[in-house]
Design an enzyme around this catalytic site. Structure first.
Site, PDB file in Angstrom:
ATOM      1  CG  ASP A 345      27.773  13.678  30.300  1.00  0.00           C
ATOM      2  OD1 ASP A 345      27.443  13.569  29.099  1.00  0.00           O
ATOM      3  OD2 ASP A 345      28.586  12.893  30.841  1.00  0.00           O
ATOM      4  CD  GLU A 546      27.830   7.054  28.794  1.00  0.00           C
ATOM      5  OE1 GLU A 546      27.342   7.758  29.682  1.00  0.00           O
ATOM      6  OE2 GLU A 546      28.449   7.512  27.826  1.00  0.00           O
TER       7      GLU A 546
END
Length: 781
Positions: A345, A546
């Site tokens: 990520d 997020e």
């Protein structure tokens, strides 16, 4: 514990660059210096095209991979393992060749100027020309987060987020939605999607709840038809011009972290710790990755920012997923047989704690070494690609990372590049840019929006509305397409506003679908309500993603004023005021909740006649209007339990004391159950179906009569329909209608919520007979 730069500092450095959402797979088990390899004889000249084996498309992929790998230097191999952000190379694309990059990505909001499909193609090709100019001419692979349509591109078709797609219970429709996404990606020159998210969201306070198909892993697995929508039926279809490489994320447990355990800035639950035993972790968090790898052969997997802390050895020693060799290598690659590649990520390995430099938020040799040896193959280093390459080179030279591990990573990356056909067709064409946002694609999104709507309450059958009704529309989300699209739309955290993207707001949809209706619109309900037959109030959340979407989390500093409101599981005071004003003044009142997770509104429920969970329906508000006016029936069912109070959260199907306001799987329908069964049975129903279809077994509204004889007939028909999945599903839906009717009438037993939720969970696993039996218990009391 050291962690990534605080959200505000990271965003100040690059406010557009979104943390990409991603994950990995697993099943649980507690579980000398290499030299650079020079190119051998026949080493290709710049740009290739010398008839070498790796350039021969007639040869098997594995032979081509082996040939190319044998010609590569260590620097070229490490370059293939490195991915930089578009913005890091946009001003000087020659850096791609200089750094020998294997990949480039766009974070959320990182776009060319102008943000048009043709400009995307031109940009990707400009980058690709640099990769093709290198000694071996290995093409670049460009990746992007297209999590609900190709959301970074202005004009793209925007679908409901996964929480809504899960509520459709329609894997075929979900597959079509992701097929459209793949087609629009390829039309802009991008062959790799950091999607779908197959996380299992277990706490509504998580700001990424809407990226999850469900709180139930069985339903998440059913929605993995999304992988086929992106990649095709087999990976051999990846080189088709309408297919892209899929990424399942975030491996694993990102939806199951404990509130308050986040190690990133002021986040509360995102990037936190999953505290669990191996058995529950495998059952809930890892289970979606098994079919993703074994059935769908997904090509890439992204680890989670989160950590896992096994209770078997005591709580307090969490392991970052990016550093977890047991899960990345032993389980994912070896036990599950994953043959694609693992992509980290966004700056994910920066969060690995370095014992020698606990305060260092950036890269260190230790972090690089641990991440590579754990099993990560490609590294998303948006702004630190050269530093990563230097550190990894030093680790290999020192013998702390073996060449076998480097070769394994590069082999996996090259395999997918060959399968994607990038060596034969490295450059994109503008021939298909007209597909982006096309009417055909928007029609699929309109259907998805309609099927995702969940009718929670319908007192007095207020819905569907008459096409000639006098309608008073209110609420801040009625005419705000940015709010209804949500996060990951043009920007990482989304953008609130009326004209953010092309499409139709819910208000637009009402006017288009019901042109004969007399519509009065007042966002704050300040306009007079006199004369209205019905009020339609559209409220809910503003966009987030997020971290900044965590309840109690930090405020997104670059958002609109609406986006900077505190995140909550309860409706904002202004929304409640509009509901009170409209529902207190108009005899019939419909409330639509546009949100990325359930919203607590128990106190307002008594004044609301019809309540709809609209989720985040995307760019096609006409789909919402289609079910409001009966052009399509309401068919959606809750993919997440709807809590009664904030104190009840987290609440999930299977909990010991399960008493939500509306259970998982709840969803009233506005079509006739009898008509559905008759249509599913076809022109020649069997004797059992014919007996069930007798009119004395059904009420006037098309629901089954709740008597013992009718239940016996329904379950007998269900048992006799093993060869017809559509008929079985329809029979269960008729039983569900009858069970929900008993609940609405106040005649159901006290544990009805658990029985209904368990029935839906059983149906998701294919246990239709058991689902029918559970629903029968609700009906019979």
């Amino acid at each position: 514990m050291p962690h990534l730069l605080s959200p505000s500092r990271r965003a100040l450095r690059r406010p557009f660059a979104a943390l990409s959402g991603a994950a990995l797979v697993v099943t649980l088990l507690p579980v000398g210096a290499a030299t650079a390899q020079a190119g051998g004889p026949g080493t290709a000249a710049p740009g290739g095209a010398h008839g070498l084996p790796y350039e021969d498309s007639r040869l098997p992929v594995e032979r081509r991979v082996a040939d190319l790998l044998g010609r590569m230097t260590l620097a070229e191999k490490i370059g293939q393992m490195t991915q930089a952000e578009r913005a890091a190379v946009a001003d000087d694309p020659s850096l791609i060749a200089q750094w020998r990059l294997g990949s480039v990505l766009s974070g959320g909001g990182s776009t060319p100027t102008p943000n048009t499909p043709a400009a995307w193609v031109a940009m990707v090709n400009r980058f690709q020309s640099q990769a093709m100019s290198t000694r071996l001419g290995i093409p670049l692979i460009y990746g992007i987060d297209a999590v609900h349509g190709h959301g970074n591109v202005y004009g793209a078709t925007i679908f409901p987020h996964n929480i809504g797609l899960g509520s459709t219970r329609d894997p075929a429709l979900v597959q079509r939605a992701y097929e459209v996404t793949a087609a629009e990606m390829r039309a802009t020159g991008i062959p790799w999607d950091f999607a779908p998210c197959v996380c299992v969201a277990r706490d509504e306070r998580w700001g990424r709840t809407y990226e999850s198909f469900s709180e139930d892993p069985a339903l998440v697995i059913r929605m993995e038809s999304s992988i086929e929508g992106l990649q095709g039926r087999t990976r051999s279809q990846l080189d088709d011009r309408g297919r892209v490489l899929a990424t399942v994320k975030h491996y694993a447990g990102d939806g199951d972290t404990e509130y308050g355990t986040s190690t990133t800035g002021d986040y509360k639950i995102d990037q936190g710790v999953t505290i669990t035993d191996r058995r529950d972790f495998a059952r809930i968090d890892l289970s979606p990755y098994v079919p993703a790898v074994r059935r769908y052969r997904v090509g890439s997997v992204m680890p989670s920012y989160s950590s896992v802390d096994w209770t078997e050895d005591g709580v307090g020693n969490p392991i970052k997923m990016h550093a977890n060799r047991e899960l990345l290598t032993d389980v994912l690659k070896q036990k599950l047989g994953f043959d694609g590649f693992v992509i980290t990520d966004y700056e994910g390995i920066h969060q690995i704690p370095d014992p020698a430099a606990p305060a260092e938020p950036g890269l260190t040799g230790y972090k690089v070494r641990v991440a590579v040896n754990a099993g990560n193959d490609m590294f998303m280093e948006p702004n630190t690609a050269p530093q990563f390459e230097q550190l990894l080179t030093a680790e290999v030279t020192a013998g702390r990372v073996g060449m076998a591990r480097i070769d394994d990573a590069v082999r996996r990356i090259l395999r997918l590049k060959f399968e994607l056909g990038l060596f034969e067709h490295p450059y994109a064409s503008t021939a298909d840019v007209g597909q982006v946002g096309s009417p055909a694609h928007r029609a699929v999104a309109r259907q998805a929006a309609a099927e995702s709507q969940v009718l929670l309450k319908n007192q007095g059958n207020v819905l569907p509305l008459r096409g000639d009704a006098r309608i008073y529309v209110a609420g801040r989300n009625a005419d705000n397409i940015g709010n209804q699209a949500g996060g990951w739309t043009l920007q990482w955290q989304g953008v609130s506003g009326e004209d953010v993207i092309p499409g139709t707001s819910i208000l637009d949809g009402i006017r288009q679908v019901a042109p004969r209706a007399a519509v009065t619109y007042s966002a704050d309900a300040s306009a007079p309500t006199a004369g209205a037959d019905v009020g339609v109030v559209v409220v809910g959340e503003t966009p987030y993603a997020e971290g900044y979407g965590d309840v109690g989390g930090p405020v997104w500093p670059w958002g609109t004023p609406e986006q900077r409101e505190p995140k909550s599981l309860s409706l904002q005071p202004g929304d409640r005021a509009v509901i009170d004003r409209v529902c207190g003044a108009i005899a019939k009142c419909v409330v639509l909740v546009v949100s990325g997770r359930p919203q607590v509104l128990t106190d307002s429920l008594g004044t609301i006649d019809s309540l709809v969970a609209s989720w985040l329906p995307g760019s096609e508000g006409t789909g919402v209007a289609d079910v409001l006016f009966g052009r399509r029936p309401f068919t959606g069912r809750l993919s997440m339990s709807w809590p009664r109070t904030e104190a009840q959260v987290p609440v999930n199907v299977g909990d010991r004391d399960y008493r939500p306001l509306f259970p998982y799987g709840w969803g009233l329908r506005t079509d006739s159950g009898r008509d559905r069964v008759a249509a599913a049975a076809g022109r020649h129903p069997g004797a059992g179906i014919s007996a069930l279809l007798a009119r004395e077994n059904w009420r006037a509204d098309g629901t089954l009569r709740p008597d013992t004889r009718t239940l016996r007939l329904a379950n007998r028909a269900l048992g006799a329909s093993d060869g017809n999945a559509t008929l079985r599903d329809t029979l269960v839906s008729a039983l569900r209608d009858a069970a929900q009717a008993e609940v609405v009438a106040g005649r159901a037993r006290s544990d009805w919520a658990a029985l209904l939720a368990d029935a839906d969970q059983a149906q998701a696993t294919g246990a239709d007979a058991h689902a029918g039996a559970l629903l029968g218990r609700v009906i019979s009391g």
